[in-house]
Write an enzyme that holds these catalytic residues in place. Structure first.
Site, PDB file in Angstrom:
ATOM      1  N   CYS A 223     -30.106  33.905 -15.229  1.00  0.00           N
ATOM      2  CA  CYS A 223     -31.630  34.158 -15.407  1.00  0.00           C
ATOM      3  C   CYS A 223     -31.820  35.100 -14.254  1.00  0.00           C
ATOM      4  O   CYS A 223     -31.125  35.259 -13.248  1.00  0.00           O
ATOM      5  CB  CYS A 223     -32.517  33.034 -15.230  1.00  0.00           C
ATOM      6  SG  CYS A 223     -32.014  32.008 -13.701  1.00  0.00           S
ATOM      7  N   ALA A 224     -33.057  35.616 -14.284  1.00  0.00           N
ATOM      8  CA  ALA A 224     -33.600  36.634 -13.254  1.00  0.00           C
ATOM      9  C   ALA A 224     -34.115  36.002 -11.903  1.00  0.00           C
ATOM     10  O   ALA A 224     -33.847  36.567 -10.749  1.00  0.00           O
ATOM     11  CB  ALA A 224     -34.625  37.627 -14.103  1.00  0.00           C
ATOM     12  N   HIS A 225     -34.803  35.078 -12.029  1.00  0.00           N
ATOM     13  CA  HIS A 225     -35.407  34.597 -10.708  1.00  0.00           C
ATOM     14  C   HIS A 225     -34.499  33.927  -9.639  1.00  0.00           C
ATOM     15  O   HIS A 225     -34.898  33.547  -8.648  1.00  0.00           O
ATOM     16  CB  HIS A 225     -36.632  33.691 -11.117  1.00  0.00           C
ATOM     17  CG  HIS A 225     -36.078  32.067 -11.291  1.00  0.00           C
ATOM     18  ND1 HIS A 225     -36.202  31.333 -10.420  1.00  0.00           N
ATOM     19  CD2 HIS A 225     -35.594  31.497 -12.634  1.00  0.00           C
ATOM     20  CE1 HIS A 225     -35.821  30.092 -10.990  1.00  0.00           C
ATOM     21  NE2 HIS A 225     -35.363  30.251 -12.350  1.00  0.00           N
TER      22      HIS A 225
ATOM     23  N   ALA B 131     -32.345  30.395 -17.927  1.00  0.00           N
ATOM     24  CA  ALA B 131     -30.898  29.941 -18.036  1.00  0.00           C
ATOM     25  C   ALA B 131     -30.997  28.451 -18.630  1.00  0.00           C
ATOM     26  O   ALA B 131     -30.104  28.129 -19.442  1.00  0.00           O
ATOM     27  CB  ALA B 131     -30.424  29.627 -16.592  1.00  0.00           C
ATOM     28  N   THR B 132     -32.033  27.871 -18.677  1.00  0.00           N
ATOM     29  CA  THR B 132     -31.945  26.565 -19.494  1.00  0.00           C
ATOM     30  C   THR B 132     -32.088  26.685 -20.834  1.00  0.00           C
ATOM     31  O   THR B 132     -31.229  26.139 -21.602  1.00  0.00           O
ATOM     32  CB  THR B 132     -33.238  25.573 -19.068  1.00  0.00           C
ATOM     33  OG1 THR B 132     -33.236  25.426 -17.842  1.00  0.00           O
ATOM     34  CG2 THR B 132     -33.551  24.514 -19.957  1.00  0.00           C
TER      35      THR B 132
ATOM     36  N   GLN C 294     -26.171  30.484 -10.724  1.00  0.00           N
ATOM     37  CA  GLN C 294     -26.255  30.435  -9.483  1.00  0.00           C
ATOM     38  C   GLN C 294     -24.984  31.265  -8.842  1.00  0.00           C
ATOM     39  O   GLN C 294     -24.851  31.620  -7.815  1.00  0.00           O
ATOM     40  CB  GLN C 294     -26.018  28.850  -8.744  1.00  0.00           C
ATOM     41  CG  GLN C 294     -26.919  28.017  -9.119  1.00  0.00           C
ATOM     42  CD  GLN C 294     -28.131  28.148  -8.169  1.00  0.00           C
ATOM     43  OE1 GLN C 294     -28.357  28.922  -7.279  1.00  0.00           O
ATOM     44  NE2 GLN C 294     -29.439  27.493  -8.842  1.00  0.00           N
TER      45      GLN C 294
ATOM     46  N   THR D 186     -40.853  38.201 -29.727  1.00  0.00           N
ATOM     47  CA  THR D 186     -41.135  39.338 -29.213  1.00  0.00           C
ATOM     48  C   THR D 186     -40.433  39.515 -27.668  1.00  0.00           C
ATOM     49  O   THR D 186     -40.818  38.395 -26.889  1.00  0.00           O
ATOM     50  CB  THR D 186     -42.482  40.012 -29.035  1.00  0.00           C
ATOM     51  OG1 THR D 186     -43.421  39.835 -30.321  1.00  0.00           O
ATOM     52  CG2 THR D 186     -42.863  41.145 -28.101  1.00  0.00           C
TER      53      THR D 186
ATOM     54  N   CYS E   1     -34.861  20.969 -10.142  1.00  0.00           N
ATOM     55  CA  CYS E   1     -35.199  20.165 -11.489  1.00  0.00           C
ATOM     56  C   CYS E   1     -34.957  18.516 -11.173  1.00  0.00           C
ATOM     57  O   CYS E   1     -35.579  17.622 -12.226  1.00  0.00           O
ATOM     58  CB  CYS E   1     -34.231  20.548 -12.381  1.00  0.00           C
ATOM     59  SG  CYS E   1     -34.273  22.350 -12.793  1.00  0.00           S
TER      60      CYS E   1
END
Length: 432
Positions: free
Chosen positions: A232-234, A102-103, A212, A272, A357
């Site tokens: 993002c995935a995590h 996401a960053t 979020q 890639t 963060c």
């Protein structure tokens, strides 16, 4: 071509990692440690790991290699995952650009859009909130150093932005409004649909950092008139190191890339594509699409339980944020208790005093200060994150241990003793 390759990812002899990592073992707390920091990251869902492992061993080809079966298999898997991620937010798969997280997605959105305007020799103005994630705020400060004008809007004491403030801030050279879907510290949900409608009426692009929000609340980029969306995935029980930026195609969002190279991802993100991570992201998105409602109700019930236990047993406790916010993010201020000291007393419970963060900083939360909280209250705040795998018995343990720790710490606080004796601290003239 991709449609004809679906059979390429059918692998009857692939290993079944679920036999090695059953779900109850994957999320076992070991009887002692409890994880309530899901705003910083989430454990990988075992079903996601099942989907990923073959792409580290059997289906290991480069998805951009078009001359052999290994590449075809990987490409087919990447495109399937792209469709799974797109389905979660209601967009076309071609509008999904894979990134490292996401960053990076936020950087690409803000720098990409403003950079295109600057390249044309035009002025650029961005609107955002004082409570946005640090990667948005730091990116904006970097852009200011390069000639971009940025307006940082305040929020109410519940963390919600006033639509009229957004409306008044839009100028002739405004190119982008960037407002997050769900705040990572207090769980406030912003009125995305209203903001999106306003931006569409004024001809301004609308970006939301939805790291979020995606997979937790319903988001449809077309219904909400969102032009760019970071995720993002995590944060949705997928792997770390993979994210995506939704970029609207019609009307086309014009932007410049951050990374140049082989021209992958529509030329916006060369390099890639990591097929194992993308496959994991896709599977996590698919699970969220199917189970979001059940997850939400489970989280809502546990959130209510935790808040009620705090209110019943801790005097003066303050729940930060909006009552209509995402229930899985419970930010609580415990007056007369130092947040870091409380965390030390709860060392077997994974909690946070703010965004991952910024949690290493001793400065009080800038998000809570933007809500009007003083430094003392901001320093006394803890974030409790409730997720898919959180259990009711864990909430009982956490609540009871927190109540006990708060009582112990308050017994050592001379200020709390003065308050108990009826002394009004605001009327005391303190000398240095």
């Amino acid at each position: 071509m991709i449609g004809g390759l679906k059979s390429c990812i059918e692998q009857p002899s692939l290993p079944k990692p679920s036999t090695l990592l059953p779900q109850d073992k994957a999320c076992d707390t070991g009887g002692k440690r409890i994880f309530l920091d899901v705003q910083s990251t989430t454990p990988v869902d075992p079903r996601v790991l099942d989907a990923m492992l073959p792409f580290y061993t059997t289906v290991f080809g480069n998805p951009h290699s078009r001359t052999h079966r290994y590449g075809w298999q990987a490409e087919a898997a990447v495109e399937k995952a792209r469709s799974q991620v797109a389905s979660l937010i209601g967009c076309d798969p071609k509008e999904i650009i894979f990134t490292s997280g996401a960053t990076e997605s936020n950087n690409l959105a803000l720098k990409g859009v403003s950079g295109f305007k600057l390249k044309e020799g035009k002025a650029a103005h961005i609107i955002t909130l004082q409570t946005e994630h640090k990667c948005i705020l730091d990116t904006c400060r970097n852009l200011e150093e390069n000639g971009v004008e940025v307006t940082y809007l305040p929020v109410g004491n519940d963390g919600v932005v006033d639509i009229d403030d957004v409306k008044k801030s839009i100028k002739e050279n405004t190119v982008l409004v960037s407002i997050g879907a769900v705040n990572s510290e207090i769980g406030t949900v912003q009125p995305l649909k209203e903001i999106g409608m306003l931006c569409k009426e004024r001809g301004v692009l609308f970006h939301t950092d939805a790291a979020q929000g995606v997979g937790k609340i319903q988001i449809d980029v077309n219904e909400m008139n969102i032009d760019l969306l970071s995720m993002c995935a995590h944060k949705i029980y997928g792997p770390k190191g993979i994210g995506a930026l939704y970029v609207r195609r019609r009307p086309r969002v014009r932007m410049v890339p951050l990374i140049n190279g082989g021209g992958q991802e529509r030329g916006l993100r060369s390099g890639t594509v990591a097929s194992p991570l993308v496959v994991g992201f896709g599977k996590a998105a698919e699970i969220c699409s199917k189970e979001m409602k059940r997850d939400f109700e489970h989280i809502k019930e546990l959130s209510k339980k935790l808040k009620n236990m705090f209110k019943k047993n801790i005097e003066g406790v303050i729940i930060n944020g909006s009552e209509k916010g995402f229930p899985g993010c419970v930010n609580v201020s415990f007056p007369f208790v130092e947040g870091e000291s409380l965390l030390m007393h709860l060392k077997d419970i994974a909690l946070s005093s703010g965004s991952a963060c910024t949690s290493a900083s001793l400065e009080p939360s800038y998000v809570l200060r933007a809500l009007g909280r003083d430094d003392e209250l901001a320093h006394s705040s803890i974030r409790f994150g409730i997720g898919r795998f959180t259990m009711a018995k864990e909430i009982d343990i956490v609540a009871n241990k927190t109540v006990e720790a708060v009582q112990k710490l308050r017994e050592m606080s001379p200020l709390y003793e003065m308050v108990k004796e009826g002394i009004d601290l605001s009327k005391i003239s303190w000398t240095s």
